[in-house]
Scaffold this active site. Structure first.
Site, PDB file in Angstrom:
ATOM      1  N   ARG A   1     -10.008  -8.532   9.850  1.00  0.00           N
ATOM      2  CA  ARG A   1      -9.946  -9.511   8.890  1.00  0.00           C
ATOM      3  C   ARG A   1     -10.528 -10.540   9.239  1.00  0.00           C
ATOM      4  O   ARG A   1     -10.263 -11.654   8.759  1.00  0.00           O
ATOM      5  CB  ARG A   1      -8.497  -9.925   8.568  1.00  0.00           C
TER       6      ARG A   1
ATOM      7  N   CYS B   1      -5.091 -17.667  13.865  1.00  0.00           N
ATOM      8  CA  CYS B   1      -4.609 -17.225  14.983  1.00  0.00           C
ATOM      9  C   CYS B   1      -4.864 -17.888  16.397  1.00  0.00           C
ATOM     10  O   CYS B   1      -5.417 -19.006  16.309  1.00  0.00           O
ATOM     11  CB  CYS B   1      -5.608 -15.787  15.461  1.00  0.00           C
TER      12      CYS B   1
ATOM     13  N   CYS C   1     -12.200  -8.265  14.878  1.00  0.00           N
ATOM     14  CA  CYS C   1     -11.166  -8.500  13.914  1.00  0.00           C
ATOM     15  C   CYS C   1     -11.501  -7.687  12.494  1.00  0.00           C
ATOM     16  O   CYS C   1     -12.344  -7.906  11.876  1.00  0.00           O
ATOM     17  CB  CYS C   1     -10.858  -9.687  13.727  1.00  0.00           C
TER      18      CYS C   1
ATOM     19  N   ASP D   1      -7.654   4.098   9.893  1.00  0.00           N
ATOM     20  CA  ASP D   1      -7.348   3.382   8.356  1.00  0.00           C
ATOM     21  C   ASP D   1      -8.571   3.596   7.594  1.00  0.00           C
ATOM     22  O   ASP D   1      -9.654   2.998   7.911  1.00  0.00           O
ATOM     23  CB  ASP D   1      -7.138   2.048   8.586  1.00  0.00           C
TER      24      ASP D   1
ATOM     25  N   ASP E   1     -12.240  -0.297  12.726  1.00  0.00           N
ATOM     26  CA  ASP E   1     -12.460  -0.601  11.447  1.00  0.00           C
ATOM     27  C   ASP E   1     -14.015  -0.882  10.996  1.00  0.00           C
ATOM     28  O   ASP E   1     -14.821  -1.689  12.108  1.00  0.00           O
ATOM     29  CB  ASP E   1     -11.486  -1.434  10.511  1.00  0.00           C
TER      30      ASP E   1
ATOM     31  N   LYS F   1      -3.418   5.036   6.252  1.00  0.00           N
ATOM     32  CA  LYS F   1      -3.945   5.451   7.867  1.00  0.00           C
ATOM     33  C   LYS F   1      -3.396   6.809   7.854  1.00  0.00           C
ATOM     34  O   LYS F   1      -2.500   7.415   7.447  1.00  0.00           O
ATOM     35  CB  LYS F   1      -2.806   4.691   8.607  1.00  0.00           C
TER      36      LYS F   1
ATOM     37  N   ARG G   1       7.202  -0.344   2.478  1.00  0.00           N
ATOM     38  CA  ARG G   1       6.932  -1.545   3.233  1.00  0.00           C
ATOM     39  C   ARG G   1       5.696  -2.151   2.511  1.00  0.00           C
ATOM     40  O   ARG G   1       4.913  -1.749   1.816  1.00  0.00           O
ATOM     41  CB  ARG G   1       6.459  -0.900   4.689  1.00  0.00           C
TER      42      ARG G   1
ATOM     43  N   CYS H   1     -10.670 -12.398  17.983  1.00  0.00           N
ATOM     44  CA  CYS H   1     -11.299 -11.341  18.368  1.00  0.00           C
ATOM     45  C   CYS H   1     -12.525 -10.974  17.798  1.00  0.00           C
ATOM     46  O   CYS H   1     -12.523 -11.065  16.571  1.00  0.00           O
ATOM     47  CB  CYS H   1     -10.300 -10.158  18.332  1.00  0.00           C
TER      48      CYS H   1
ATOM     49  N   ARG I   1       0.958  -1.247   0.038  1.00  0.00           N
ATOM     50  CA  ARG I   1       0.174  -0.097   0.112  1.00  0.00           C
ATOM     51  C   ARG I   1       0.842   1.212   0.009  1.00  0.00           C
ATOM     52  O   ARG I   1       0.228   2.175  -0.713  1.00  0.00           O
ATOM     53  CB  ARG I   1      -0.562  -0.104   1.340  1.00  0.00           C
ATOM     54  N   TYR I   2       2.177   1.170   0.479  1.00  0.00           N
ATOM     55  CA  TYR I   2       2.877   2.198   0.737  1.00  0.00           C
ATOM     56  C   TYR I   2       4.189   1.911   0.059  1.00  0.00           C
ATOM     57  O   TYR I   2       4.721   0.834   0.005  1.00  0.00           O
ATOM     58  CB  TYR I   2       3.200   2.740   2.204  1.00  0.00           C
TER      59      TYR I   2
HETATM   60  S1  SF4 Z   1      -7.483  -9.151  15.493  1.00  0.00           S
HETATM   61 FE1  SF4 Z   1      -7.687 -10.580  14.096  1.00  0.00          FE
HETATM   62  S2  SF4 Z   1      -5.664 -11.238  13.110  1.00  0.00           S
HETATM   63 FE2  SF4 Z   1      -5.226 -10.328  15.374  1.00  0.00          FE
HETATM   64  S3  SF4 Z   1      -5.470 -11.949  16.658  1.00  0.00           S
HETATM   65 FE3  SF4 Z   1      -7.413 -11.186  16.626  1.00  0.00          FE
HETATM   66  S4  SF4 Z   1      -8.550 -12.434  15.120  1.00  0.00           S
HETATM   67 FE4  SF4 Z   1      -6.173 -12.673  14.571  1.00  0.00          FE
END
Ligand code: SF4
Length: 344
Positions: free
Chosen positions: A113, A104, A111, A311, A274, A318, A95, A108, A91-92
Site C-alpha cells: 500500500r 505507520c 509495502c 494475493d 505483491d 488470496k 470479513r 517498509c 472482498r470476502y
Molecule cells: S508494510 Fe506498509 S502498512 Fe505495514 S507497516 Fe510497513 S509501510 Fe506500513
C-alpha cells in the site's frame, strides 16, 4: 549512540550514519515519492557496514525504487475495487478490512500500500467516515470478523482504539477483531498495558497479526511486547513477506518462525511479494519461494510452517501456492523422495 527519535528524512538517515552522504542526491526523488521512517529500535539493528543488511533492505530507501516493472501497479491487490465505503474493503463474505489510518511507525520499502500510506497518504478516517464504516458493518450480519489495518492501526492512541473496540463491541454479529501491526517489533515500548486493554472488549475475541520478516527483528524488547499482548488475552499470528536477500533461505525463515513460536505467535502467512511499484529488487520468483518452503518442511517443527500465499492481483483474493506434495499415485516425503500413495 542509537538515535532517540524516528528518522524521517534523508539528512537524518545520513547523520545517523545509515546512508552515505554521496548517495543523497540520487535518493531525493525516492524520498519525495515514498514515505521514509525508521524507528530508533530498527535504526539500532541496522549494520551500516553491511551493504546487504536485511534490516536496512526493509527500511532504507534505495535508488531501485524508481524502477517500475511492467506488471507493477499502484493498487496491486485491488483494494479500491472492493471498497463500498471509505476505509472499508469487503472482498470476502465473512470479513472486512477497516483501514483506520494510513500512517505507520516505519515505512517498509516493499509495502503493497506504499501509494496510500505516509504523511502524504490517505490519512486517518474522519468521524463521518468512521460512522459510515460502522453502519456498513452493523447492517451486514454475515460480517463475522473485522480486520483493523491501514497503515498501522496501533500507531493510534489507546483512547482511539478503545473507542473503535467499543463501537465494534456493540455489533453482535462481529465476533473477531484482528489488528495487523508492526508496532510490537518496531516500537515495542508503545505496547503498554493501556494499549493492550484498549484492544479487548467483552464478548469479542481479539487477534493481533504481527508483521516481521527477519529473526533479528524479534529482539528481547519485541518478545516482551508480544508477551504483554498474549498475557493480556490477545491471540497472535504472524505474517511475513518473502523478500529477496532478507529471508529467502530456509535457515533465516526457519529461525524467524521459531522466534514466533517461542513467543507464542502461530506462524500464519508467508506472502509472496505483491506487485507494488518499485519493489522488483526485493521480489523472488514463486518457484524460489516454493523451494524455500519445501526445505522448511521436515527441517522445522510443524508449528513453524506458515502458509505460502499469493494475493492475486486486481482483487481476486488470496490462495496458497504450495509447494504441492501429491502427484498421480505418488506423494513426496519431506526428504524429497517419491512414495506410492495409496501404498502398494
Ligand atoms: S508494510 Fe506498509 S502498512 Fe505495514 S507497516 Fe510497513 S509501510 Fe506500513
Amino acid at each position: 549512540m542509537p538515535p532517540v527519535k524516528t528518522l524521517r528524512t534523508l539528512d537524518e538517515l545520513a547523520d545517523a550514519g545509515l546512508i552515505a552522504p554521496g548517495r543523497l542526491p540520487a535518493l531525493e526523488a525516492v524520498a519525495a515519492r515514498y514515505a521514509v521512517a525508521v524507528t530508533p529500535g530498527m535504526a539500532e539493528l541496522i549494520d551500516a557496514e553491511d551493504a546487504a543488511d536485511p534490516i536496512a533492505a526493509q527500511f532504507l530507501p534505495r535508488e531501485e525504487e524508481l524502477v517500475q516493472g511492467p506488471l507493477e501497479r499502484a493498487d496491486p491487490i485491488g483494494d479500491e475495487a472492493h471498497s463500498p465505503v471509505h476505509g472499508v474493503v469487503h472482498r470476502y463474505p465473512d470479513r472486512v478490512l477497516l483501514k483506520l489510518t494510513h500512517t505507520c511507525a516505519v515505512y517498509c520499502r516493499f509495502c503493497f500500500r506504499r501509494e496510500m500510506v505516509g504523511p502524504e497518504g490517505h490519512g486517518n478516517m474522519s468521524p463521518d467516515q468512521l460512522d459510515a464504516a460502522m453502519a456498513y458493518i452493523a447492517a451486514r450480519p454475515d460480517i463475522w470478523e473485522v480486520i483493523v489495518t491501514g497503515g498501522d492501526p496501533l500507531v493510534l492512541s489507546p483512547r482511539r482504539l478503545r473507542e473503535t473496540m467499543d463501537r465494534l463491541a456493540a455489533i453482535p454479529h462481529v465476533k473477531i477483531v484482528r489488528f495487523h501491526t508492526r508496532i510490537p517489533v518496531v516500537t515495542p515500548e508503545a505496547v503498554t498495558d493501556a494499549l493492550v486493554a484498549a484492544l479487548r472488549a467483552p464478548g469479542k475475541t481479539t487477534w493481533v497479526a504481527l508483521h516481521a520478516n527477519h529473526p533479528r527483528e524479534m529482539t528481547a524488547a519485541a518478545r516482551a511486547a508480544c508477551a504483554r499482548l498474549v498475557d493480556g488475552g490477545v491471540a497472535m499470528v504472524s505474517q511475513t513477506v518473502l523478500l529477496k536477500g532478507v529471508n529467502d533461505d530456509p535457515e533465516t525463515l526457519g529461525a524467524l518462525m521459531r522466534a514466533f513460536v517461542e513467543t507464542r505467535i502461530k506462524p500464519y502467512y508467508l506472502h509472496h511479494m505483491d506487485l507494488a511499484p518499485g519493489t522488483g529488487h526485493l521480489r523472488t520468483s514463486i518457484a524460489e519461494g516454493q523451494t524455500v518452503m519445501r526445505a522448511m518442511r521436515g527441517a522445522f517443527s510443524g508449528l513453524c510452517q506458515p502458509t505460502y500465499i499469493l494475493d492475486i492481483p486486481d482483487g481476486h483474493g488470496k490462495v496458497p501456492i504450495g509447494p504441492g506434495y501429491l502427484g498421480d499415485g505418488v506423494v513426496e516425503d519431506p526428504a524429497g523422495r517419491s512414495r506410492a500413495y495409496p501404498p502398494e
